[in-house]
Design a protein around this motif. Sequence first.
Motif, PDB file in Angstrom:
ATOM      1  N   LYS A 184      43.610  33.467  58.558  1.00 12.96           N
ATOM      2  CA  LYS A 184      43.672  33.891  57.147  1.00 12.96           C
ATOM      3  C   LYS A 184      42.503  33.304  56.375  1.00 12.96           C
ATOM      4  CE  LYS A 184      47.564  34.233  55.066  1.00 12.96           C
ATOM      5  NZ  LYS A 184      48.871  33.968  54.426  1.00 12.96           N
ATOM      6  N   VAL A 185      41.939  34.127  55.505  1.00 13.18           N
ATOM      7  CA  VAL A 185      40.953  33.689  54.515  1.00 13.18           C
ATOM      8  C   VAL A 185      41.450  34.199  53.167  1.00 13.18           C
ATOM      9  CG1 VAL A 185      38.595  33.941  53.667  1.00 13.18           C
ATOM     10  CG2 VAL A 185      39.004  33.663  56.120  1.00 13.18           C
ATOM     11  N   LEU A 186      41.562  33.285  52.207  1.00 11.08           N
ATOM     12  CA  LEU A 186      42.059  33.627  50.871  1.00 11.08           C
ATOM     13  C   LEU A 186      41.188  32.924  49.840  1.00 11.08           C
ATOM     14  CD1 LEU A 186      44.192  34.272  48.571  1.00 11.08           C
ATOM     15  CD2 LEU A 186      45.453  32.282  49.404  1.00 11.08           C
ATOM     16  N   TRP A 187      40.782  33.654  48.818  1.00 10.33           N
ATOM     17  CA  TRP A 187      40.143  32.997  47.680  1.00 10.33           C
ATOM     18  C   TRP A 187      40.517  33.710  46.396  1.00 10.33           C
ATOM     19  CZ3 TRP A 187      37.164  36.236  50.780  1.00 10.33           C
ATOM     20  CH2 TRP A 187      36.421  37.217  50.137  1.00 10.33           C
ATOM     21  N   SER A 188      40.496  32.932  45.323  1.00 12.90           N
ATOM     22  CA  SER A 188      40.798  33.470  43.997  1.00 12.90           C
ATOM     23  C   SER A 188      39.925  32.759  42.971  1.00 12.90           C
ATOM     24  CB  SER A 188      42.275  33.253  43.657  1.00 12.90           C
ATOM     25  OG  SER A 188      42.556  33.752  42.375  1.00 12.90           O
ATOM     26  N   ASN A 189      39.329  33.536  42.077  1.00 13.33           N
ATOM     27  CA  ASN A 189      38.519  32.979  40.993  1.00 13.33           C
ATOM     28  C   ASN A 189      39.311  33.064  39.691  1.00 13.33           C
ATOM     29  OD1 ASN A 189      36.138  32.486  42.576  1.00 13.33           O
ATOM     30  ND2 ASN A 189      35.843  34.699  42.609  1.00 13.33           N
ATOM     31  N   ILE A 190      39.353  31.942  38.977  1.00 13.62           N
ATOM     32  CA  ILE A 190      40.147  31.859  37.752  1.00 13.62           C
ATOM     33  C   ILE A 190      39.290  31.302  36.627  1.00 13.62           C
ATOM     34  CG2 ILE A 190      42.199  30.852  36.672  1.00 13.62           C
ATOM     35  CD1 ILE A 190      43.519  30.834  39.378  1.00 13.62           C
ATOM     36  N   ASP A 191      39.366  31.940  35.470  1.00 17.34           N
ATOM     37  CA  ASP A 191      38.690  31.468  34.263  1.00 17.34           C
ATOM     38  C   ASP A 191      39.713  30.795  33.358  1.00 17.34           C
ATOM     39  OD1 ASP A 191      36.390  32.612  35.216  1.00 17.34           O
ATOM     40  OD2 ASP A 191      36.300  34.210  33.707  1.00 17.34           O
TER      41      ASP A 191
END
Length: 197
Positions: A184-191
Amino acid sequence: MKTILKMSLGALFLISCGGNDDDVTENLQPQEKKVYNFEYKNYSVKNVDVYLGPFGNNGNPDESYLSDYWSLYKEPTWKKISLDLQNNSLQLISGNSADVTYKVTINSDSVFIAENHEYIGNFNKNESSFTLKRSFQYVKKMPRDNSSSLNISQKVIFGTSTYKDFFGGTLFANPSEMTENQDKVLWSNIDYYYNSL
């Protein structure tokens, strides 16, 4: 009598000239603000990208998917930020041991940690606002044979993550190398948005 009249006119002339400051214009420029203090207001999840094995199938689940991996993503560690333009420093303030101060550089509206040129967010001088950029990263690579071991990496960084941060490196050259069911590869960008106090 002429002498008294001349003296009176002379005194009147001196009084009118001495008290007339209307012709003097002062060019007072407002002093530019040097320190900006911000308080956290809200957040926005920009993306949630997931690649799953086998074969690295891609998906974009909704925000709720994050809570299984990063339960505190809705609240930043730091509730306040202080940006000192005169000393080129950024202080992240939580009110506890997580407080931290960085030397920064600013290019247009982008703010970077000076030591490693790590992108940390955007400063909008016109709106007196700051956007703190954070990215959640999770990678799981299952063992391939008896000689390899399970590899799990989970971290939160400043800035944003993209596809190239995960593929092309040492774990997976591309999604097709995700051959095991639990890869699994997971990423999330949050401001995180902060407004001026």
